[in-house]
Design a protein around this motif. Structure first.
Motif, PDB file in Angstrom:
ATOM      1  N   TYR A  28       0.726  -0.999  -0.035  1.00  0.00           N
ATOM      2  CA  TYR A  28      -0.015  -0.003  -0.056  1.00  0.00           C
ATOM      3  C   TYR A  28       0.839   1.320   0.136  1.00  0.00           C
ATOM      4  CZ  TYR A  28       0.775   0.441   5.007  1.00  0.00           C
ATOM      5  OH  TYR A  28       1.657   0.682   6.283  1.00  0.00           O
ATOM      6  N   ARG A  29       0.213   2.402  -0.548  1.00  0.00           N
ATOM      7  CA  ARG A  29       1.005   3.553  -0.507  1.00  0.00           C
ATOM      8  C   ARG A  29       0.866   4.295   0.770  1.00  0.00           C
ATOM      9  NH1 ARG A  29       2.902   6.736  -4.990  1.00  0.00           N
ATOM     10  NH2 ARG A  29       1.712   5.582  -6.084  1.00  0.00           N
ATOM     11  N   TRP A  89      -2.380  -1.906   9.300  1.00  0.00           N
ATOM     12  CA  TRP A  89      -2.839  -1.266   8.229  1.00  0.00           C
ATOM     13  C   TRP A  89      -4.472  -1.147   8.142  1.00  0.00           C
ATOM     14  CZ3 TRP A  89      -5.287  -3.358   3.642  1.00  0.00           C
ATOM     15  CH2 TRP A  89      -5.433  -2.223   2.542  1.00  0.00           C
ATOM     16  N   THR A 123      -6.082   2.826   8.804  1.00  0.00           N
ATOM     17  CA  THR A 123      -6.069   3.348   7.606  1.00  0.00           C
ATOM     18  C   THR A 123      -7.592   3.451   7.398  1.00  0.00           C
ATOM     19  OG1 THR A 123      -4.119   2.181   7.032  1.00  0.00           O
ATOM     20  CG2 THR A 123      -5.845   3.071   5.260  1.00  0.00           C
ATOM     21  N   HIS A 142      -8.740   1.924   2.183  1.00  0.00           N
ATOM     22  CA  HIS A 142      -7.910   0.369   2.106  1.00  0.00           C
ATOM     23  C   HIS A 142      -7.862   0.336   0.609  1.00  0.00           C
ATOM     24  CE1 HIS A 142      -9.903   0.005   5.922  1.00  0.00           C
ATOM     25  NE2 HIS A 142      -8.354  -0.427   6.320  1.00  0.00           N
ATOM     26  N   LEU A 177      -4.840  -1.285  -2.155  1.00  0.00           N
ATOM     27  CA  LEU A 177      -3.364  -2.140  -2.289  1.00  0.00           C
ATOM     28  C   LEU A 177      -3.038  -1.740  -3.783  1.00  0.00           C
ATOM     29  CD1 LEU A 177      -4.592  -5.437  -0.692  1.00  0.00           C
ATOM     30  CD2 LEU A 177      -3.082  -3.610   0.302  1.00  0.00           C
TER      31      LEU A 177
END
Length: 73
Positions: free
Chosen positions: A44-45, A64, A68, A71, A73
């Motif tokens: 993920y960024r 994550w 977050t 979400h 990817l």
């Protein structure tokens, strides 16, 4: 829970639904089924550093998912 996946090969964004306590292995299976089985890893960024961070185990996946809002990817 909905997770969006960017498929670089097809240049497409897809969405899958998983239960909130999904394991890393279950998520990999679902992603591979949806994208055709050639997925080697999940990344993920990071919004703060704009760098890609790998999701390699259940603990990283859980952190994550819990910290977050979007979400992808």
């Amino acid at each position: 829970m909905k997770i969006k996946i960017f498929d670089r090969v097809a240049d497409d964004l897809i969405a899958i639904r998983v239960h909130p306590k999904v394991s890393h292995a279950e998520l990999m299976d679902k992603v591979q089924t949806r994208l055709g089985g050639e997925v080697a890893n999940l990344r993920y960024r990071d919004s703060a550093s704009n760098s890609f961070i790998g999701l390699d185990n259940d603990q990283e996946l859980r952190l994550w998912m819990e910290h977050t809002d979007k979400h992808v990817l």
